[in-house]
Design a protein around this motif. Sequence first.
Motif, mmCIF file in Angstrom:
data_model
loop_
_atom_site.group_PDB
_atom_site.id
_atom_site.type_symbol
_atom_site.label_atom_id
_atom_site.label_comp_id
_atom_site.label_asym_id
_atom_site.label_seq_id
_atom_site.Cartn_x
_atom_site.Cartn_y
_atom_site.Cartn_z
ATOM 1 N N THR A 186 -13.240 12.733 -2.056
ATOM 2 C CA THR A 186 -12.391 12.598 -0.911
ATOM 3 C C THR A 186 -11.199 11.287 -1.606
ATOM 4 O O THR A 186 -11.477 10.374 -1.906
ATOM 5 C CB THR A 186 -13.199 11.501 -0.141
ATOM 6 O OG1 THR A 186 -14.264 12.499 0.270
ATOM 7 C CG2 THR A 186 -12.371 11.652 1.451
ATOM 8 N N PRO A 187 -10.060 11.810 -1.549
ATOM 9 C CA PRO A 187 -9.182 11.372 -2.094
ATOM 10 C C PRO A 187 -8.193 10.148 -0.996
ATOM 11 O O PRO A 187 -8.840 10.164 0.031
ATOM 12 C CB PRO A 187 -8.091 12.359 -2.530
ATOM 13 C CG PRO A 187 -8.177 13.244 -1.145
ATOM 14 C CD PRO A 187 -9.909 13.349 -0.873
ATOM 15 N N CYS A 188 -7.233 9.512 -1.556
ATOM 16 C CA CYS A 188 -6.483 8.686 -0.595
ATOM 17 C C CYS A 188 -5.648 9.689 0.095
ATOM 18 O O CYS A 188 -5.333 10.938 -0.512
ATOM 19 C CB CYS A 188 -5.510 7.657 -1.562
ATOM 20 S SG CYS A 188 -4.480 8.432 -2.642
ATOM 21 N N ASP A 189 -5.037 9.297 1.110
ATOM 22 C CA ASP A 189 -4.103 10.351 1.811
ATOM 23 C C ASP A 189 -2.682 10.393 0.710
ATOM 24 O O ASP A 189 -2.292 9.294 0.058
ATOM 25 C CB ASP A 189 -3.557 9.831 3.158
ATOM 26 C CG ASP A 189 -4.595 10.126 4.044
ATOM 27 O OD1 ASP A 189 -5.706 10.994 3.960
ATOM 28 O OD2 ASP A 189 -4.589 9.336 5.202
ATOM 29 N N ALA A 190 -1.961 11.429 0.520
ATOM 30 C CA ALA A 190 -0.939 11.655 -0.127
ATOM 31 C C ALA A 190 -0.153 12.619 0.550
ATOM 32 O O ALA A 190 -0.155 13.954 0.461
ATOM 33 C CB ALA A 190 -1.271 12.097 -1.440
ATOM 34 N N SER A 191 0.961 12.168 1.318
ATOM 35 C CA SER A 191 1.343 13.087 2.595
ATOM 36 C C SER A 191 2.694 13.819 1.926
ATOM 37 O O SER A 191 3.084 13.611 0.992
ATOM 38 C CB SER A 191 1.919 12.423 3.687
ATOM 39 O OG SER A 191 3.045 11.498 3.631
ATOM 40 N N PHE A 243 -11.776 9.275 6.817
ATOM 41 C CA PHE A 243 -12.287 9.605 5.517
ATOM 42 C C PHE A 243 -12.515 8.428 4.525
ATOM 43 O O PHE A 243 -11.592 7.585 4.529
ATOM 44 C CB PHE A 243 -11.836 10.581 4.929
ATOM 45 C CG PHE A 243 -11.636 11.922 5.595
ATOM 46 C CD1 PHE A 243 -12.711 12.706 5.360
ATOM 47 C CD2 PHE A 243 -10.823 12.269 6.633
ATOM 48 C CE1 PHE A 243 -13.006 13.864 6.257
ATOM 49 C CE2 PHE A 243 -10.982 13.647 7.201
ATOM 50 C CZ PHE A 243 -12.145 14.208 6.963
ATOM 51 N N GLU A 244 -13.898 8.071 3.937
ATOM 52 C CA GLU A 244 -13.870 7.174 3.047
ATOM 53 C C GLU A 244 -13.802 7.650 1.581
ATOM 54 O O GLU A 244 -14.132 8.638 1.297
ATOM 55 C CB GLU A 244 -15.412 6.552 2.985
ATOM 56 C CG GLU A 244 -15.239 5.025 2.703
ATOM 57 C CD GLU A 244 -16.582 4.511 3.242
ATOM 58 O OE1 GLU A 244 -17.372 3.833 2.362
ATOM 59 O OE2 GLU A 244 -16.765 4.384 4.477
ATOM 60 N N LYS A 245 -12.803 6.987 0.794
ATOM 61 C CA LYS A 245 -12.393 7.598 -0.321
ATOM 62 C C LYS A 245 -13.626 7.388 -1.319
ATOM 63 O O LYS A 245 -14.257 6.708 -1.233
ATOM 64 C CB LYS A 245 -11.265 6.524 -1.111
ATOM 65 C CG LYS A 245 -9.777 6.708 -0.436
ATOM 66 C CD LYS A 245 -8.751 6.161 -1.195
ATOM 67 C CE LYS A 245 -8.827 4.667 -0.899
ATOM 68 N NZ LYS A 245 -7.793 3.938 -1.421
ATOM 69 N N THR A 246 -13.445 8.383 -2.274
ATOM 70 C CA THR A 246 -14.645 8.503 -3.414
ATOM 71 C C THR A 246 -14.590 7.014 -4.032
ATOM 72 O O THR A 246 -13.409 6.645 -4.333
ATOM 73 C CB THR A 246 -14.208 9.262 -4.283
ATOM 74 O OG1 THR A 246 -14.359 10.861 -3.639
ATOM 75 C CG2 THR A 246 -15.265 9.482 -5.350
#
Length: 305
Positions: free
Chosen positions: A51-56, A4-7
Amino acid sequence: MTTFEKTPGWLDWYAGPSRPRFRLPSGAVDAHCHVFGPGAEFPYAPERKYTPCDASKDRLFALRDHLGFARNVVVQATCHGADNTAMVDALRASGGLARGVATLRPDVTDAQVRELHEAGVRGVRFNFVKRLVDAAPRQDLLDVVEKIAPYGWHVVVYFEAADLPDLRDFLLSIPVPLVVDHMGRPDTAKDPEGPDFGAFLDFMRARPDVWCKVTCPERLSVTGPPALGGEQAAYRDVVPFARRVVEEFPDRVLWGTDWPHPNLTDHMPDDGLLVDFVPHIAPTPALRHKLLVDNPMRLYWPDAD
Ligand SMILES: O=C(O)c1cc(C(=O)O)oc(=O)c1
């Protein structure tokens, strides 16, 4: 594997947060936070508005330990739509130290609600913020309430202050407890003693089971200064709003970091300094204990010792 590409312009969560100067009371709950993906494992929803960054979950639990929280309430983020898989995965991995708030469609089955309950979900979120979701018919929301009511869940509501007059009667007709996100998003350039915030306080007075998250000063502040670079007087313009709520409704307020802070455009706060904001809005140890321990435990872990 989906990538995914971040906003464009997306601000990632703050790496290397400071250790708070304010020592959280033992058993404190971060009652509003999220997980994002990771998108490769838990794809973001096609209907998402960003579309966010990943945040696990691992990052979330590391932050919990670093800041000194004991538990989390993981709120389903709109970038995952009504696919609660990432949030439920975090609950299951938490060893009972996380509860969740889900997003549900009206066709959810009783078996699905029961499974979510067993995983630790205790609420459903209705989002009325137009930049985040397309409006759902009110009847759909009432149909969801009918499904969750037997499980003793509550409804978390997210709306902008300007929409409260239109939503008020509908929300107050919902026959389960309500939890309002981020103080109903007041315009903090206005007077905290004025009619707009007064309408919000009246809404809270209308029923004894309306709760409020006194969260997100970083989102609500107009004048800052931001919680960065060791700033100990961050977001002072938000303090009178939050403090009014804490002092009038000490038994139905909650606090959380809002990590990983979706959709901030100005700056990304240092979460350690955000924790240092708490004593300004809850000025006594007794108020802080209610806000950070007693209240969230009553709502999310009523059976804990
Ligand atoms: O679920 C979300 O997407 C979301 C977004 C925001 C916001 O953009 O204000 O705040 C939240 O607490 C949660």
